[in-house]
Design a protein around this motif. Structure first.
Motif, PDB file in Angstrom:
ATOM      1  N   ASP A  82       0.803  -1.225   0.000  1.00 60.25           N
ATOM      2  CA  ASP A  82       0.000   0.000   0.000  1.00 60.25           C
ATOM      3  C   ASP A  82       0.837   1.278   0.000  1.00 60.25           C
ATOM      4  O   ASP A  82       0.290   2.368   0.162  1.00 60.25           O
ATOM      5  CB  ASP A  82      -0.904   0.025   1.237  1.00 60.25           C
ATOM      6  N   TYR A  83       2.139   1.172  -0.180  1.00 56.12           N
ATOM      7  CA  TYR A  83       3.021   2.319  -0.045  1.00 56.12           C
ATOM      8  C   TYR A  83       2.581   3.495  -0.918  1.00 56.12           C
ATOM      9  O   TYR A  83       2.351   4.599  -0.423  1.00 56.12           O
ATOM     10  CB  TYR A  83       4.466   1.920  -0.367  1.00 56.12           C
ATOM     11  N   GLU A  85      -0.177   3.886  -2.697  1.00 56.45           N
ATOM     12  CA  GLU A  85      -1.581   4.224  -2.431  1.00 56.45           C
ATOM     13  C   GLU A  85      -1.679   5.131  -1.202  1.00 56.45           C
ATOM     14  O   GLU A  85      -2.411   6.124  -1.204  1.00 56.45           O
ATOM     15  CB  GLU A  85      -2.384   2.934  -2.209  1.00 56.45           C
ATOM     16  N   ASN A  86      -0.919   4.809  -0.154  1.00 53.05           N
ATOM     17  CA  ASN A  86      -0.930   5.628   1.058  1.00 53.05           C
ATOM     18  C   ASN A  86      -0.377   7.031   0.803  1.00 53.05           C
ATOM     19  O   ASN A  86      -0.898   8.009   1.346  1.00 53.05           O
ATOM     20  CB  ASN A  86      -0.156   4.944   2.180  1.00 53.05           C
ATOM     21  N   ARG A  89      -3.150   8.852  -0.979  1.00 47.13           N
ATOM     22  CA  ARG A  89      -4.224   9.195  -0.039  1.00 47.13           C
ATOM     23  C   ARG A  89      -3.827  10.376   0.845  1.00 47.13           C
ATOM     24  O   ARG A  89      -4.638  11.264   1.116  1.00 47.13           O
ATOM     25  CB  ARG A  89      -4.582   7.990   0.830  1.00 47.13           C
ATOM     26  N   PHE A  90      -2.575  10.366   1.308  1.00 42.15           N
ATOM     27  CA  PHE A  90      -2.088  11.492   2.107  1.00 42.15           C
ATOM     28  C   PHE A  90      -2.188  12.790   1.310  1.00 42.15           C
ATOM     29  O   PHE A  90      -2.666  13.803   1.819  1.00 42.15           O
ATOM     30  CB  PHE A  90      -0.642  11.236   2.558  1.00 42.15           C
ATOM     31  N   PRO A 155       1.679   7.378  10.100  1.00 41.29           N
ATOM     32  CA  PRO A 155       0.898   6.286  10.697  1.00 41.29           C
ATOM     33  C   PRO A 155       1.837   5.194  11.204  1.00 41.29           C
ATOM     34  O   PRO A 155       2.936   5.017  10.666  1.00 41.29           O
ATOM     35  CB  PRO A 155       0.040   5.773   9.537  1.00 41.29           C
ATOM     36  N   ASP A 157       2.098   2.103  10.777  1.00 43.68           N
ATOM     37  CA  ASP A 157       2.488   1.030   9.863  1.00 43.68           C
ATOM     38  C   ASP A 157       3.515   1.459   8.825  1.00 43.68           C
ATOM     39  O   ASP A 157       3.924   0.677   7.991  1.00 43.68           O
ATOM     40  CB  ASP A 157       1.260   0.428   9.176  1.00 43.68           C
ATOM     41  N   GLU A 158       3.975   2.713   8.851  1.00 41.48           N
ATOM     42  CA  GLU A 158       4.950   3.151   7.854  1.00 41.48           C
ATOM     43  C   GLU A 158       6.326   3.098   8.411  1.00 41.48           C
ATOM     44  O   GLU A 158       6.839   3.609   9.238  1.00 41.48           O
ATOM     45  CB  GLU A 158       4.583   4.537   7.328  1.00 41.48           C
TER      46      GLU A 158
END
Length: 158
Positions: A82-83, A85-86, A89-90, A155, A157-158
């Motif tokens: 999801d790198y 994509e995240n 989104r940011f 977040p 998870d990063e």
């Protein structure tokens, strides 16, 4: 400027970065100037590894990473987690800030971020390099309009 890098070396790095960013040329008469400003912001705000310490730096880092992935690889690495994509989104949540952009610009930014996400998922867009160019310009406008550093906490998870 990092402690061990001379001003001449920094300017050479900025010039190299600008040359790469010209791939995303929007045709605006001041595009080169804006990309010099982007490259300097990148140099000042984005660490060599990991997320930035400020929201402004993270905006620059996110659009730079997304544009680089498209320029170098045609966004083929979006399927690896999801790198990207995240990052998109940011940008979609942060960049179209009403303190910086009017309604029309915010709507266009939202459409541009969606185009980036669609492209990352395999939708061909012949004008994607210009979409990235606009987002690069928008990132500069964002940082220049909101110069006071805002701390960024990624977040967990990063």
């Amino acid at each position: 400027m990092s402690g061990s890098q001379s001003r001449a070396d920094m300017e050479a790095d900025v010039a190299h970065h600008v040359a790469l960013l010209k791939y995303h040329d929007t045709g605006a008469t001041d595009f080169d100037d804006r990309m010099r400003r982007f490259a300097r912001l990148h140099f000042d705000l984005v660490p060599d590894e990991g997320p930035s310490e400020t929201v402004q730096g993270e905006v620059i880092r996110a659009v730079a990473r997304l544009a680089s992935e498209e320029r170098r690889n045609g966004s083929v690495n979006w399927y690896r987690g999801d790198y990207y994509e995240n990052l998109a989104r940011f940008l979609g949540a942060t960049l179209p800030d009403a303190r910086v952009f009017g309604d029309d610009a915010r709507k266009r930014i939202a459409l541009d971020v969606q185009a980036v996400m669609d492209h990352g998922k395999g939708t061909n867009n012949a004008e994607i390099h210009v979409v990235f160019g606009r987002l690069l310009e928008d990132a500069v406008a964002y940082c220049e309009a909101l110069p006071a550093p805002v701390p960024f906490s990624p977040p967990p998870d990063e």
